[in-house]
Design a protein around this motif. Sequence first.
Motif, PDB file in Angstrom:
ATOM      1  N   ASP A  43      -1.074   1.966  -1.139  1.00  0.00           N
ATOM      2  CA  ASP A  43       0.020   2.924  -1.325  1.00  0.00           C
ATOM      3  C   ASP A  43       1.385   2.360  -0.935  1.00  0.00           C
ATOM      4  N   SER A  45       3.022   2.005   1.770  1.00  0.00           N
ATOM      5  CA  SER A  45       3.819   2.871   2.634  1.00  0.00           C
ATOM      6  C   SER A  45       4.482   2.110   3.779  1.00  0.00           C
ATOM      7  N   ARG A  49      -2.975   1.412   8.060  1.00  0.00           N
ATOM      8  CA  ARG A  49      -3.932   2.498   7.890  1.00  0.00           C
ATOM      9  C   ARG A  49      -5.208   2.184   8.673  1.00  0.00           C
ATOM     10  N   GLN A  72      -2.412   7.286   0.435  1.00  0.00           N
ATOM     11  CA  GLN A  72      -1.765   8.363  -0.324  1.00  0.00           C
ATOM     12  C   GLN A  72      -1.349   7.815  -1.682  1.00  0.00           C
ATOM     13  N   ARG A  74      -0.969   9.752  -4.524  1.00  0.00           N
ATOM     14  CA  ARG A  74      -0.089  10.721  -5.191  1.00  0.00           C
ATOM     15  C   ARG A  74       0.562  11.569  -4.106  1.00  0.00           C
ATOM     16  N   THR A  75       1.693  12.144  -4.388  1.00  0.00           N
ATOM     17  CA  THR A  75       2.362  13.000  -3.412  1.00  0.00           C
ATOM     18  C   THR A  75       1.409  14.106  -2.975  1.00  0.00           C
ATOM     19  N   TRP A  78      -4.526  12.280  -1.150  1.00  0.00           N
ATOM     20  CA  TRP A  78      -5.098  11.095  -0.502  1.00  0.00           C
ATOM     21  C   TRP A  78      -6.377  10.697  -1.217  1.00  0.00           C
TER      22      TRP A  78
END
Length: 93
Positions: A43, A45, A49, A72, A74-75, A78
């Motif tokens: 993702d 980010s 994780r 994540q 998609r908005t 998860w």
Amino acid sequence: MSSRVRLGGGPGGGLGGGPSGGLGGGLGEDCPARHCWVAGAVDESGVKRPGLLVEWRAAADGWEGRVVYVAQLRTGGWALVEEWMPSSLLTPR
């Protein structure tokens, strides 16, 4: 299964023996899986994780760990991700 894939009894014992020092502990536990932190998650980010390291394999560029973690994709959504990642992206803490 390929002879390059190591389950359990990798160098140094258990999953902890993979890349130099490795993850996990080779504590004589029956379960070969070990907790790890995954950098460079799919993702993108920028945060590590929590993941589960399930096996090591020797690759052309060094060791890789097969990990399972949640990202994540998609908005607000998860997903469970399973992939081989370079050992440099996996840490025990």
